[in-house]
Design an enzyme around this catalytic site. Structure first.
Site, PDB file in Angstrom:
ATOM      1  N   ARG A  61       0.834  -1.210   0.000  1.00 44.47           N
ATOM      2  CA  ARG A  61       0.000   0.000   0.000  1.00 44.47           C
ATOM      3  C   ARG A  61       0.866   1.257   0.000  1.00 44.47           C
ATOM      4  NH1 ARG A  61      -5.281  -1.220   1.045  1.00 44.47           N
ATOM      5  NH2 ARG A  61      -5.774   0.772   2.011  1.00 44.47           N
ATOM      6  N   LEU A 110       5.253  -0.046   9.102  1.00 43.61           N
ATOM      7  CA  LEU A 110       5.287  -0.418  10.516  1.00 43.61           C
ATOM      8  C   LEU A 110       6.317  -1.501  10.800  1.00 43.61           C
ATOM      9  CD1 LEU A 110       1.502  -0.401  11.514  1.00 43.61           C
ATOM     10  CD2 LEU A 110       3.172   1.460  11.582  1.00 43.61           C
ATOM     11  N   GLU A 147       1.088  13.849   5.112  1.00 41.94           N
ATOM     12  CA  GLU A 147       2.116  14.781   5.579  1.00 41.94           C
ATOM     13  C   GLU A 147       2.954  15.295   4.421  1.00 41.94           C
ATOM     14  OE1 GLU A 147       4.296  13.441   9.098  1.00 41.94           O
ATOM     15  OE2 GLU A 147       2.831  11.816   9.251  1.00 41.94           O
ATOM     16  N   GLU A 179      -0.176   8.721  14.704  1.00 43.35           N
ATOM     17  CA  GLU A 179       1.082   8.541  15.430  1.00 43.35           C
ATOM     18  C   GLU A 179       0.975   8.684  16.946  1.00 43.35           C
ATOM     19  OE1 GLU A 179       2.167   9.922  11.234  1.00 43.35           O
ATOM     20  OE2 GLU A 179       0.686  10.482  12.753  1.00 43.35           O
TER      21      GLU A 179
END
Length: 347
Positions: free
Chosen positions: A189, A229, A275, A295
């Protein structure tokens, strides 16, 4: 804890932030902006809000007059019922008290990350982009060494590193004076891992040396699902992590060409996915796009430039809502707030 305007003016949010063991006490205080008080009390409350160390979230179910608008400006965010407040200081809400409670619970769950987020958001607007990125990264590295991130890592458990890319992690295509840059890890992704980050940064730096427009998009079901992650917790040390984020990351490179950069987002735009996109001069969202900043729940703050890029589009106040709560923003809300510039379904 909820306080009225008079109690805020009297110092209700100025008792010691830390207890005797150094633990954070009451990281977030809710302020009732509807309390009927004289204008001088509202002014005193605004002065107190500017020097408070806590996160201060207002709730307003009545129209916010000029004095209370100045107070809302001094707070970190105000949830206002429909038609009661306008401007980036306010988030419209069907349940102002309920939404404030969502933020209170998030702050209580990870008080160090929540307070660092508040400090960075307040500092960022006074700095140029380069300096603000440094401040974000200093804060991020601090939290990487903290107990809240350690707890998240422990709950996540050990994971193997992601497999190497079998195809180029970023694709480049020229069409006249347009350089299309496509994130190309659809199997992950388009997570913002090391390989994708390095390839994207190289492409943006090369584009900076050319006289071309840049269109950045993503292959597969999502533009970018945020940091990979599986790579979290693998940095060799916190200082190296700081320099990699600020000097090898894509934020500075994208900001440098913002005036000729367009980002086209779709699907999940999580963490770095929004971001970075927010640095571009133009952001176009597919109607199915969902934006999230998760986060703080990991004991961290946005670390790919989000405390710099997002507030410069929607204000530090509205940034607090997704960044602290982790709740998603729809494409429609993103357009209304200015996080994106258009919604199109042709891609």
């Amino acid at each position: 804890m909820t306080v009225g305007i008079a109690a805020l003016a009297d110092g209700a949010a100025h008792d010691p932030l830390l207890d005797d063991a150094g633990q954070v006490r009451r990281p977030l205080v809710v302020v009732d902006l509807d309390e009927p008080v004289p204008a001088d009390v509202v002014e005193a409350a605004a002065r107190a809000a500017r020097t408070s160390e806590r996160i201060l979230v207002g709730v307003a179910c009545r129209a916010v007059d000029d004095e209370r608008w100045a107070l809302a400006d001094a707070l970190d965010l105000t949830f206002a019922a429909a038609g009661c407040g306008s401007g980036p200081q306010f988030a419209a809400s069907d349940d102002p008290a309920g939404d404030a409670e969502v933020l209170r619970q998030a702050a209580e769950a990870n008080p160090q990350a929540a307070l660092v987020l508040r400090q960075v958001l307040r500092a960022s607007g006074r700095l140029d982009v380069g300096a603000a990125l440094d401040v974000e990264s200093f804060a991020y590295s601090t939290l990487l060494g903290g107990p809240e991130f350690a707890r998240w890592l422990g709950d996540r458990g050990n994971r193997p590193l992601p497999p190497p890319a079998t195809e180029p992690p970023v694709l480049l295509a020229r069409d006249g004076d347009v350089l299309r840059v496509t994130l190309n890890r659809p199997d992950r992704r388009n997570a913002y891992g090391r390989e994708l980050r390095d390839a994207l940064t190289d492409a943006l730096r090369a584009a900076a040396a050319e006289d071309c427009r840049v269109v950045l998009d993503g292959a597969g079901p999502a533009f970018c699902s945020g940091g990979d992650l599986d790579e979290f917790g693998t940095t060799p040390d916190l200082v190296t992590a700081h320099f990699v984020r600020t000097r090898a990351g894509a934020a500075r490179a994208l900001h440098a060409i913002a005036g000729r950069a367009e980002v086209r987002v779709h699907g999940a735009c999580v963490g770095a996915g929004i971001e970075l996109a927010a640095f571009a001069g133009r952001v176009v969202a597919h109607p199915n796009t969902v934006f999230r900043l998760p986060e703080v729940a990991m004991g961290l703050i946005p670390g790919a430039g989000g405390t710099v890029s997002v507030p410069r589009r929607i204000g530090r106040w509205r940034t607090l809502w997704p960044a602290l709560s982790g709740r998603p923003l729809s494409a429609v809300t993103a357009l209304d707030w200015g996080l994106v510039d258009a919604i199109e379904d042709g891609f």
